[in-house]
Design an enzyme around this catalytic site. Structure first.
Site, PDB file in Angstrom:
ATOM      1  N   GLN A  15      38.124  41.340  31.793  1.00 53.32           N
ATOM      2  CA  GLN A  15      36.780  40.850  31.808  1.00 53.32           C
ATOM      3  C   GLN A  15      36.524  40.472  30.385  1.00 53.32           C
ATOM      4  OE1 GLN A  15      34.026  43.501  30.502  1.00 53.32           O
ATOM      5  NE2 GLN A  15      32.962  41.647  29.843  1.00 53.32           N
ATOM      6  N   SER A  22      37.749  45.984  30.912  1.00 52.49           N
ATOM      7  CA  SER A  22      36.456  45.538  30.012  1.00 52.49           C
ATOM      8  C   SER A  22      37.066  45.187  28.711  1.00 52.49           C
ATOM      9  CB  SER A  22      35.406  46.403  29.971  1.00 52.49           C
ATOM     10  OG  SER A  22      34.488  46.411  29.043  1.00 52.49           O
ATOM     11  N   TYR A  59      24.954  57.922  30.453  1.00 51.61           N
ATOM     12  CA  TYR A  59      25.494  56.586  30.256  1.00 51.61           C
ATOM     13  C   TYR A  59      25.969  56.081  31.606  1.00 51.61           C
ATOM     14  CZ  TYR A  59      28.969  53.113  28.860  1.00 51.61           C
ATOM     15  OH  TYR A  59      29.811  52.118  28.753  1.00 51.61           O
ATOM     16  N   HIS A 119      25.139  43.884  37.546  1.00 50.98           N
ATOM     17  CA  HIS A 119      25.820  44.924  36.831  1.00 50.98           C
ATOM     18  C   HIS A 119      25.569  46.377  36.941  1.00 50.98           C
ATOM     19  CE1 HIS A 119      27.368  44.218  32.400  1.00 50.98           C
ATOM     20  NE2 HIS A 119      27.274  45.464  32.457  1.00 50.98           N
ATOM     21  N   LYS A 169      31.229  36.389  36.351  1.00 47.74           N
ATOM     22  CA  LYS A 169      30.823  37.897  36.695  1.00 47.74           C
ATOM     23  C   LYS A 169      29.261  37.711  36.317  1.00 47.74           C
ATOM     24  CE  LYS A 169      31.499  42.769  36.460  1.00 47.74           C
ATOM     25  NZ  LYS A 169      30.521  43.361  35.970  1.00 47.74           N
TER      26      LYS A 169
HETATM   27  C1  FMN Z   1      28.594  52.720  32.665  1.00 46.78           C
HETATM   28  C2  FMN Z   1      28.807  51.406  32.738  1.00 46.78           C
HETATM   29  C3  FMN Z   1      29.505  50.355  31.889  1.00 46.78           C
HETATM   30  C4  FMN Z   1      29.717  48.982  32.280  1.00 46.78           C
HETATM   31  N1  FMN Z   1      30.309  48.096  31.468  1.00 46.78           N
HETATM   32  C5  FMN Z   1      30.870  46.824  31.936  1.00 46.78           C
HETATM   33  C6  FMN Z   1      31.481  46.094  31.028  1.00 46.78           C
HETATM   34  O1  FMN Z   1      31.900  46.494  29.805  1.00 46.78           O
HETATM   35  N2  FMN Z   1      31.798  44.786  31.459  1.00 46.78           N
HETATM   36  C7  FMN Z   1      31.322  44.489  32.568  1.00 46.78           C
HETATM   37  O2  FMN Z   1      31.771  43.310  32.893  1.00 46.78           O
HETATM   38  N3  FMN Z   1      30.565  45.265  33.382  1.00 46.78           N
HETATM   39  C8  FMN Z   1      30.130  46.509  33.107  1.00 46.78           C
HETATM   40  N4  FMN Z   1      29.550  47.271  33.836  1.00 46.78           N
HETATM   41  C9  FMN Z   1      29.178  46.858  35.124  1.00 46.78           C
HETATM   42  C10 FMN Z   1      30.188  46.997  36.192  1.00 46.78           C
HETATM   43  O3  FMN Z   1      31.501  46.213  36.053  1.00 46.78           O
HETATM   44  C11 FMN Z   1      29.655  46.771  37.738  1.00 46.78           C
HETATM   45  O4  FMN Z   1      29.293  45.282  37.571  1.00 46.78           O
HETATM   46  C12 FMN Z   1      28.972  47.729  38.364  1.00 46.78           C
HETATM   47  O5  FMN Z   1      29.189  48.894  37.664  1.00 46.78           O
HETATM   48  C13 FMN Z   1      28.861  47.652  39.745  1.00 46.78           C
HETATM   49  O6  FMN Z   1      27.900  48.344  40.241  1.00 46.78           O
HETATM   50  P1  FMN Z   1      28.113  50.037  40.816  1.00 46.78           P
HETATM   51  O7  FMN Z   1      28.410  51.016  39.683  1.00 46.78           O
HETATM   52  O8  FMN Z   1      26.981  50.074  41.376  1.00 46.78           O
HETATM   53  O9  FMN Z   1      29.339  50.140  41.593  1.00 46.78           O
HETATM   54  C14 FMN Z   1      29.425  48.534  33.381  1.00 46.78           C
HETATM   55  C15 FMN Z   1      28.958  49.460  34.353  1.00 46.78           C
HETATM   56  C16 FMN Z   1      28.670  50.862  34.035  1.00 46.78           C
HETATM   57  C17 FMN Z   1      27.771  51.634  35.191  1.00 46.78           C
END
Ligand code: FMN
Length: 385
Positions: free
Chosen positions: A132, A111, A29, A280, A256
């Protein structure tokens, strides 16, 4: 040198350890992207194309990582991105990371769909956190979340734009994690093979969408929970929804998930304070550009008009330096921090921030930069991405 730094000096060490410590469905995940993972890999690969020029003779008076953002001085130019369902990865992960961020004076973004509530994070951080917002279908729910965020002391609100629908994530679908999560025999066996994670999860209680509990009917089974989540968050962001939030939220407001000049222009026109250029972490549009590629034209057109932050693909201190050298005002990391917490539990956040700071300081010494805002002058011109 602290023990963790000698044992886990790189994000790859932390990722490997995390994979050994948590069930496979939870690791997948966190680790995966969407569809064929093209954008997930491109994010880091194209970021690595950015090159910096070393300078060894120029006078150097020492360096500081301190960075001003929205009128506040942070101790480093990076922060912790919002991640949903963090408690599935390690019990109490949001609190662990929020405390580490507070200790190091860097931003922590909570989040909407994580496993610790706004109120608890507000208490732990004394109101020193960002939130967020996933835009709910109902405005009444939106308003209540905004009120709770404000009452908890939230300093910056990030509206998420890049989830008009959930990304297509084959691993999560195979693992039954595609809302509602299923407890198949396969998943149960994976849990049994990770006894520490299982015991701690049992002790801490099953992870729940803590921010949404007040709105959920009691005693939902897994299927009904999935339906609740789908109904609650259906609907995409639009100009009117952003405008209404801008009118209500008096603090700093950030969009974002910006990956185009058009969305950056909307953010500017609608009076937002900043944007996070992000895809993301490659979890939404596999056919999209890498985040660093999206960043270049946005910096050229909006630098100085909006605060430009970025995330997606950033793993290390050198990566942080690369994003700042390309003109980002600030950087966020998602997976890196969660690998660290899954690998090291309570110590994970502290270790990851310390490691990234050390790595970034070393890059700045090599390129002879005293301030992070000087990094753009150290970049090899004409990006190859
Ligand atoms: C497992 C997972 C869950 C995430 N859940 C959210 C979320 O709930 N809200 C959100 O704005 N971004 C979410 N993201 C995106 C992260 O905020 C972020 O944009 C992203 O992880 C950045 O990339 P990186 O993992 O390569 O650093 C999620 C990312 C991952 C890996």
């Amino acid at each position: 040198m602290p023990t963790f730094l000698t044992k886990y000096p790189s994000v790859d060490d932390l990722r490997r350890k995390a994979a050994q410590r948590i069930p496979k469905f939870a690791f997948e995940y966190l680790d995966g992207g969407c569809n064929e993972d093209v954008n997930l890999h491109k994010n880091t690969r194209e970021l690595h194309e950015i090159e910096l020029i070393p300078q060894y003779i120029k006078p150097f008076g020492g360096l500081t990582l301190q960075t001003e953002l929205f009128g506040r001085l942070y101790d480093a130019p990076f922060g912790i991105a919002p991640i949903g369902l963090q408690g599935l990865l390690w019990p109490n992960a949001p609190v662990i990371l929020a405390k580490a961020a507070k200790k190091h004076n860097v931003p922590f973004v909570l989040s909407t769909v994580t496993t610790t509530s706004l109120e608890e994070i507000g208490q732990v951080t004394e109101g020193d956190f960002w939130f967020q917002l996933y835009h709910p279908a109902e405005n009444s729910l939106r308003d209540d979340l905004l009120l709770r965020a404000e009452q908890a002391g939230c300093q910056v609100l990030c509206i998420l734009s890049d989830v008009p629908c959930f990304g297509f994530r084959p691993r999560d679908i195979r693992n039954g994690l595609a809302m509602p999560p299923s407890m198949s025999l396969k998943n149960m066996m994976q849990i049994a093979s990770r006894p520490e994670w299982a015991l701690r999860t049992l002790w801490h209680g099953q992870p729940q969408f803590a921010n949404l509990l007040p709105y959920m009917p009691k005693g939902l089974n897994m299927k009904a929970l999935g339906q609740f989540m789908n109904q609650t968050f259906s609907g995409r962001l639009n100009q009117q929804r952003i405008q209404e939030i801008r009118d209500r939220w008096k603090g700093k407001l950030v969009l974002k998930g910006v990956a185009s000049l058009e969305d950056a222009e909307w953010a500017l026109r609608l009076g937002l304070d900043g944007i996070i250029v992000s895809n993301h972490g490659g979890r939404q549009l596999d056919a999209g550009q890498s985040a660093i590629k999206s960043l270049h034209p946005i910096v050229q057109n909006y630098k100085g008009k909006l605060t430009i932050m970025m995330d997606s693909g950033v793993r290390t201190g050198p990566d942080i330096a690369r994003t700042l050298a390309c003109g980002a005002d600030f950087t966020f990391l998602g997976r890196t921090f969660m690998y660290a917490v899954a690998a090291l539990g309570e110590e994970g956040g502290d270790h990851a921030i310390g490691m990234l700071k050390t790595q970034l300081q070393q890059v700045m010494e090599q390129v002879c930069c005293e301030k992070v805002t000087d990094l753009p002058s150290c970049r090899v011109p004409f990006p190859r991405v």
